[in-house]
Write a protein that holds these residues in place. Structure first.
Motif, PDB file in Angstrom:
ATOM      1  N   ASN A   1       0.820  -1.213   0.000  1.00 23.76           N
ATOM      2  CA  ASN A   1       0.000   0.000   0.000  1.00 23.76           C
ATOM      3  C   ASN A   1       0.853   1.261   0.000  1.00 23.76           C
ATOM      4  OD1 ASN A   1      -2.417  -1.388  -0.016  1.00 23.76           O
ATOM      5  ND2 ASN A   1      -2.685  -1.311   2.198  1.00 23.76           N
ATOM      6  N   PHE A   2       1.959   1.221   0.732  1.00 25.05           N
ATOM      7  CA  PHE A   2       2.882   2.362   0.782  1.00 25.05           C
ATOM      8  C   PHE A   2       3.349   2.716  -0.632  1.00 25.05           C
ATOM      9  CE2 PHE A   2       6.891   4.525   1.201  1.00 25.05           C
ATOM     10  CZ  PHE A   2       6.881   5.198   2.412  1.00 25.05           C
ATOM     11  N   CYS A   3       3.822   1.706  -1.371  1.00 23.42           N
ATOM     12  CA  CYS A   3       4.317   1.929  -2.729  1.00 23.42           C
ATOM     13  C   CYS A   3       3.197   2.382  -3.665  1.00 23.42           C
ATOM     14  CB  CYS A   3       4.965   0.654  -3.263  1.00 23.42           C
ATOM     15  SG  CYS A   3       6.449   0.155  -2.370  1.00 23.42           S
ATOM     16  N   LYS A   4       2.007   1.810  -3.489  1.00 22.99           N
ATOM     17  CA  LYS A   4       0.861   2.172  -4.328  1.00 22.99           C
ATOM     18  C   LYS A   4       0.511   3.648  -4.157  1.00 22.99           C
ATOM     19  CE  LYS A   4      -4.042   1.046  -5.008  1.00 22.99           C
ATOM     20  NZ  LYS A   4      -5.165   0.167  -4.544  1.00 22.99           N
ATOM     21  N   ILE A   5       0.458   4.120  -2.911  1.00 30.80           N
ATOM     22  CA  ILE A   5       0.085   5.516  -2.661  1.00 30.80           C
ATOM     23  C   ILE A   5       1.204   6.469  -3.064  1.00 30.80           C
ATOM     24  CG2 ILE A   5      -0.557   7.163  -0.850  1.00 30.80           C
ATOM     25  CD1 ILE A   5      -1.977   4.825   0.561  1.00 30.80           C
ATOM     26  N   LEU A   6       2.449   6.051  -2.880  1.00 30.01           N
ATOM     27  CA  LEU A   6       3.567   6.868  -3.353  1.00 30.01           C
ATOM     28  C   LEU A   6       3.495   7.035  -4.868  1.00 30.01           C
ATOM     29  CD1 LEU A   6       6.232   8.371  -2.972  1.00 30.01           C
ATOM     30  CD2 LEU A   6       7.408   6.159  -3.002  1.00 30.01           C
ATOM     31  N   ASN A   7       3.195   5.959  -5.577  1.00 28.81           N
ATOM     32  CA  ASN A   7       3.033   6.048  -7.033  1.00 28.81           C
ATOM     33  C   ASN A   7       1.873   6.968  -7.410  1.00 28.81           C
ATOM     34  OD1 ASN A   7       5.184   4.345  -7.675  1.00 28.81           O
ATOM     35  ND2 ASN A   7       3.915   2.501  -7.617  1.00 28.81           N
TER      36      ASN A   7
END
Length: 373
Positions: A357-363
Motif C-alpha cells: 500500500n505504501f508503494c501504491k500511494i507513493l506512485n
C-alpha cells in the motif's frame, strides 16, 4: 518517465520502496549521506544494488557537520540531469528551487511535522519549507502528523497523499537467548533501542524507572544502542542508585531480534529539543512486529498512527516522568493485559505496516504530479 530520487542513504527499510520506483520508472537515485551516520552515530546502511542507476554525492569538503561539497554536486546534478520529476525526502530547498527553475515536477516525500523556530536561521528555513509544501505538485506524507502539518501549510488537500512509515519485520530472524545471557529469566524487561542522544529523552526514562524499581523489584531496564551521551546516562543511572539496568552498547541488525523478543515492554521516550524531535521512530514498528506493548511520547511521530491508548500501549506527554512511570507500571502489573496489548500491536503492525500500500500511494502521488498542467 524519467525521475530523480534524492534520498539521504539506502537503508533496509527503504529497499522495497526504492525497488518499486526503479521497476516502474526510469529512475536515478542520488544519495546524499551514504556512508555517514546521524549525530555522530554510525548507521548500518544497506548496500546500493549495482543494477540501479545511482550516485553517492558524499565529499570531504565539510564546514562543521555540513557537507558543502555534497550540496554543490547536488546542484550540478539537478541542473544538468535529464528528468521529468524530482522526488525528494532531503535537501528539499535545493531540489524544489531547481525543479521550479527548470520547469520540472516536484514531489515532496516527508515525515516532518514539528516546526520550532529555535533561531532566526531556523525560522527562515521553516518558513521556506512551508512555502515549498504549499507549492509542491504533490506531497507524500509519511504519517498522520506529517499529513496534518502539510494541510496546515496551505496545500490543497487533494495534493497530499498519506501512508504510515513502514519498517522491516525482523521477527523471523534467528536469535540468541538474551535473557539467559544476562540472567534475566525472571525479570520484567523494559527495552529502549536506538541512538543515545539528548532528543531520545533517556534522562526522563531513567528517572521514571527509578520510581518503578522501588515498587517492581523484578523490573529491569535495558538501554540498547550507542551515541555521544551514553556515558552521561550511565553515570546518571548509577548516581540515582538504580540497580536493575544495562547499557549494551551498539546493537547490530543481526542482533536486534533477540532484544525485541526478550523484552516485555518497549519504550521510546523522545522529547522536543530545540528543533529536534522524533519525526517517526521506526523502532516502534519493529517492536510491534514482535507483539510487544508500546509506550511512546507525543514527540514521536509514530505514536499518532501506531499506538492506541489502553489498547496496545500508551502515548504520554514528553518530559513527563510521572506519566512514563504510571504507564510502565500499569502495563507490567497485569500479565493478561500485557499479553493482549502485544497481540493488538501485531495486528496494528500487519494492518498499517504495509509496503504494498505504501508503494501504491507513493506512485499515486507521482502520477498526480506528472499529470498536472
Amino acid at each position: 518517465m524519467k525521475i530523480i530520487v534524492v534520498h539521504p542513504a539506502h537503508m533496509d527499510y527503504r529497499q522495497e520502496v526504492l525497488e518499486s520506483l526503479n521497476k516502474k520508472y526510469d529512475t536515478t537515485f542520488i544519495f546524499t549521506k551514504q556512508g555517514r551516520g546521524q549525530e555522530g552515530v554510525r548507521e548500518e546502511q544497506a548496500t546500493i544494488p549495482p543494477e540501479w542507476k545511482s550516485k553517492v554525492l558524499k565529499s570531504d569538503l565539510l564546514i562543521g557537520r555540513k557537507d558543502i561539497g555534497m550540496y554543490l554536486r547536488l546542484i550540478k546534478e539537478l541542473l544538468s540531469g535529464k528528468y521529468d520529476l524530482v522526488l525528494t525526502s532531503t535537501s528539499w530547498y535545493i531540489c524544489w528551487l531547481i525543479a521550479r527553475i527548470r520547469g520540472k515536477k516536484f514531489v515532496f516525500m516527508t515525515e516532518f511535522w514539528y516546526w520550532q523556530d529555535s533561531s532566526l536561521m531556523r525560522k527562515i528555513l521553516n518558513r521556506f519549507t512551508k512555502i515549498i509544501v504549499k507549492n509542491s505538485d504533490s506531497v507524500f506524507a509519511m504519517g498522520t502528523n506529517a499529513y496534518l502539518s502539510c494541510i496546515k501549510s496551505g496545500i490543497k488537500e487533494e495534493r497530499v497523499f498519506m501512508h504510515p512509515q513502514c519498517a522491516v519485520d525482523y521477527s523471523k530472524l534467528s536469535t540468541f537467548n538474551l535473557r539467559a545471557r544476562y540472567n534475566l529469566e525472571d525479570e520484567k524487561v523494559i527495552l529502549f533501542l536506538g541512538r543515545i542522544v539528548k532528543v531520545k529523552g533517556l534522562d526522563y526514562l531513567i528517572e521514571s524507572f527509578l520510581r518503578l524499581e522501588h515498587e517492581e523489584k523484578n523490573a529491569f531496564l535495558i538501554i540498547a544502542g550507542d551515541g555521544p551521551d551514553r556515558i552521561k546516562y550511565e553515570i546518571l543511572a548509577k548516581e540515582l542508585g538504580i540497580k536493575n539496568f544495562l547499557f549494551t552498547g551498539r546493537v547490530s541488525k543481526k542482533e536486534i531480534s533477540s532484544y525485541y523478543i526478550a523484552c516485555d515492554l518497549f519504550i521510546l521516550p523522545s522529547i522536543f529539543y530545540k528543533q529536534s524531535y522524533e519525526p517517526w521512530g521506526l523502532v516502534i514498528n519493529e517492536a510491534m512486529a514482535f507483539s510487544k506493548p508500546i509506550v511512546a511520547t507525543n514527540a514521536v511521530g509514530a505514536s499518532a498512527d501506531m499506538i492506541e491508548n489502553d489498547c496496545n500501549g500508551y502515548i504520554v506527554e514528553e518530559k513527563n516522568v510521572e506519566e512514563l512511570y504510571k504507564s510502565m507500571k500499569k502495563i507490567l502489573s497485569n500479565e493478561e493485559s500485557m499479553k493482549s496489548m502485544g497481540i493488538k500491536s501485531r495486528e496494528i503492525f500487519e494492518n498499517k505496516n504495509n509496503y504494498s500500500n505504501f508503494c501504491k500511494i507513493l506512485n499515486q502521488s507521482i502520477e498526480y504530479a506528472i499529470k498536472l498542467p
